[in-house]
Write an enzyme that holds these catalytic residues in place. Sequence first.
Site, short mmCIF file in Angstrom:
data_model
loop_
_atom_site.label_atom_id
_atom_site.label_comp_id
_atom_site.label_asym_id
_atom_site.label_seq_id
_atom_site.Cartn_x
_atom_site.Cartn_y
_atom_site.Cartn_z
CB SER A 121 -0.88 -0.01 1.26
OG SER A 121 -1.38 1.27 1.51
CD GLU A 123 -2.22 5.29 4.31
OE1 GLU A 123 -1.61 5.63 5.33
OE2 GLU A 123 -3.05 6.01 3.74
CE1 TYR A 145 -3.97 -1.57 5.18
CE2 TYR A 145 -3.06 0.52 4.43
CZ TYR A 145 -3.62 -0.72 4.14
OH TYR A 145 -3.80 -1.10 2.83
#
Length: 322
Positions: A121, A123, A145
């Site tokens: 991701s 992120e 996350y």
Amino acid sequence: MTRILITGITGQDGSYLADRLLDEGAEVHGLVRDGDETARELEQRHPEIVFHEGDLAQPESAAQLVRALAPDEVYNLAGISSVAESWRRPVLTGLVTGVAVTALLDAASERPGVRFFQASSSEIFGSPTVSPQNESTPLCPTSPYGVTKAYAHQIAQLYRARGTFVSTAILYNHESPRRPETFVTRKITAAAARIAAGLQDTLELGDLSVERDWGWAPDYVDAILLATRHREPDDYVIATGRAHSIAQFVDAAFAAVGIDDASPYVVSSDELIRPSEISTMLGDASKAHDVLGWSPTVEFDELVRRMVHADVELLAAAEREH
Ligand code: NAP
């Protein structure tokens, strides 16, 4: 016949991937949690999928499935996929989205020839100091996350260095009518449809200036397949290279139902503002373009329009049923 195992088959990407793989005649297996309602719906649409009950919170049992099934390809799309949820359940996030990846990879690595895909991701970059980000951008995650996805990304790279065929895609936000309303994009499109139908008065949102690089989910599933089936395993940023703000998303969604000015309907809520929200994410997918021949096919306005129209259609279908 290619035997495929998909974790997260009931999710947005997993369900599109299953559609694609069944179309090409593959034998598709999905790991699903006990009592998963979405799995039952998916089963009705695709009775040919073989479902296996399991939970990545018990990594070894999921790994056991990989060993027993001996798939040709494993797509690991499961996990706690929301930043907000990862703050609510940080330990479970670490287990399901992180440690379980090692267990699956370890089981896959025992079988020569198996191809493994790991969903990374954007992120993992946290609040990046460079824009746009690419595969060489340093990892600096800012949420449970992101940290967990960074761990999974790096363990995938370690297994690749030891000879396992594992590819990752560093996925930027991608959307579709299959996104749940817990995600802001779908919350907006569902609200626009309901407000236009007179079924809802307002839409409560946090920081409207946050910018994301939003793409069309089926395009990202194409990239996942291309990355997994390329002759060499590698990492690829998958993004459109264009960022839009939440405010622009709201405007596009309301325009799609014929409301030119969304401002009377949007209510700002401090409670929805996240303290460590990343202000702008923008990906550079040049490598995926050059090596895999991948490009996004759906522009921002069209993406929003498709989501809104699907929500309008859902309301109309519900109306017909009554
Ligand atoms: P999603 O719709 O949230 O789907 C997540 C899937 O994981 C669901 O099938 C869910 O099953 C399953 N799952 C959750 N906890 C589990 C557990 N303990 N054991 C087994 N399965 C579990 O996610 P998505 O949008 O399709 O994303 C696919 C992957 O890409 C995820 O890893 C996500 O983090 C990553 N990614 C997505 C985006 C994006 O914009 N969509 C961006 C970057 C990365 P249930 O039905 O049981 O809940």
